[in-house]
Design a protein around this motif. Sequence first.
Motif, PDB file in Angstrom:
ATOM      1  N   VAL A 165       1.014  -1.262   0.183  1.00 21.44           N
ATOM      2  CA  VAL A 165       0.037  -0.065   0.003  1.00 21.44           C
ATOM      3  C   VAL A 165       0.926   1.277   0.113  1.00 21.44           C
ATOM      4  O   VAL A 165       1.807   1.181   0.930  1.00 21.44           O
ATOM      5  CB  VAL A 165      -0.822  -0.049   1.364  1.00 21.44           C
ATOM      6  CG1 VAL A 165      -1.983   1.196   0.979  1.00 21.44           C
ATOM      7  CG2 VAL A 165      -1.350  -1.377   1.618  1.00 21.44           C
ATOM      8  N   LEU A 166       0.655   2.203  -0.903  1.00 20.40           N
ATOM      9  CA  LEU A 166       1.322   3.504  -0.783  1.00 20.40           C
ATOM     10  C   LEU A 166       0.574   4.496  -0.384  1.00 20.40           C
ATOM     11  O   LEU A 166      -0.814   4.553  -0.598  1.00 20.40           O
ATOM     12  CB  LEU A 166       1.781   4.048  -2.357  1.00 20.40           C
ATOM     13  CG  LEU A 166       2.552   2.915  -2.867  1.00 20.40           C
ATOM     14  CD1 LEU A 166       3.076   3.207  -4.517  1.00 20.40           C
ATOM     15  CD2 LEU A 166       3.772   2.376  -2.191  1.00 20.40           C
ATOM     16  N   GLY A 167       1.009   5.510   0.335  1.00 22.02           N
ATOM     17  CA  GLY A 167       0.044   6.538   1.079  1.00 22.02           C
ATOM     18  C   GLY A 167       0.944   7.846   1.201  1.00 22.02           C
ATOM     19  O   GLY A 167       1.758   8.044   0.453  1.00 22.02           O
ATOM     20  N   GLY A 168       0.305   8.753   2.019  1.00 22.67           N
ATOM     21  CA  GLY A 168       1.084  10.154   2.202  1.00 22.67           C
ATOM     22  C   GLY A 168       0.929  10.863   1.176  1.00 22.67           C
ATOM     23  O   GLY A 168       0.204  10.711   0.085  1.00 22.67           O
ATOM     24  N   LYS A 169       1.982  11.552   1.036  1.00 24.64           N
ATOM     25  CA  LYS A 169       2.310  12.699   0.101  1.00 24.64           C
ATOM     26  C   LYS A 169       3.541  12.415  -0.562  1.00 24.64           C
ATOM     27  O   LYS A 169       4.623  12.196  -0.161  1.00 24.64           O
ATOM     28  CB  LYS A 169       2.179  14.066   0.520  1.00 24.64           C
ATOM     29  CG  LYS A 169       3.078  14.255   1.908  1.00 24.64           C
ATOM     30  CD  LYS A 169       2.979  15.354   2.703  1.00 24.64           C
ATOM     31  CE  LYS A 169       4.098  15.685   3.636  1.00 24.64           C
ATOM     32  NZ  LYS A 169       4.059  17.000   4.294  1.00 24.64           N
TER      33      LYS A 169
END
Length: 260
Positions: A165-169
Motif C-alpha cells: 500500500v502506498l500513501g502519504g504525500k
Amino acid sequence: MQLTKIQDFAAQLAQAEATKVGIDPLIVSDPKITVDDAYYIQLENIKKKLEAGQKIVGKKIGLTSVAVQKMLGVDEPDYGHLLDTMVVENGGTIDTKDMLQPKVEGEIAFILKKDLKGPNVTAVDVIQATDYVVPALEIVDSRIQDWKISLRDTVSDNASSGLYVLGGKPTKLEDINLELVGMALYQNGEVSNTGVGAAALGNPATCVAWLANRLADYDITLKAGEVILSGALSGMVAANPGDNFVARFAHLGQVSVNFK
C-alpha cells in the motif's frame, strides 16, 4: 541446479500460493540449493505470471535489518518483484482468506524518474534517480509453512512478497533526511513498533543502491516509474481479521490498511 528442478520448486510454490496451503522449506527437500538457484526459482514464477498477463511495477528489498540478517544467518539483503496485482489502495481492505500468513511492515517507497543499472550504483545515484518518496505498508506473506524460512527459501518465494500500500504525500528527497525519518506503526490504535530510516542499512537509499547492483548479476535494470520498497524500518506484525494498521512517518504523512 538443473532447469527441471528449478521448475519443480517453482511449481510447488505456485501451488501453495494458489491453494493457500503452505509447504515445507525447500531446503528440507534439497539442502544444496544455493542463493543463485533460489533467484532462478523466483524468476521462473515471475516469468509464468508475466505470461499470464501480470506486469512488473517495481521491486522490494528485504532483510535490510542487521538483526534479521543475523537471525537468518545471512550477510546481505534479498529482493523480490512487485506486480500490478499486489497493489492495495491506501485505506483499503484485504481479505485474509486471500493470503496464507500475512504480516505488516512500515517502509519508505521510492518512485524512480530515471533508470538505475548496476554495478557501481551509489546512494547518490539513487537520490538523483528518485522522483519522490512516499510512506508504504508492505504486507509480506510466505508460502513456506509457519514462516520457517532460510534466506534461500524466502528468495525462492519472491522474497516473501504479498501485497503493498502506498500513501502519504509525494516528498522530494531534498526536503528530508532519509536517515532521520521516524515511523510509528499502529495496530488497532495502539503503537505496535517504531523505526527510523537509518534502520535500513543506515539509509534507505543505500538499500536501493544495493538492489541495483545485485540485479546487475541477472542483467535486470530498475526502470523509471518503478516503485521500490526499500526495506522494513521495524519488525513484522502478524495481521488478523478485523485489524487496522496505520503507519505514520515524520514529514511523509501516513498510510493505512484494514483486514477482514
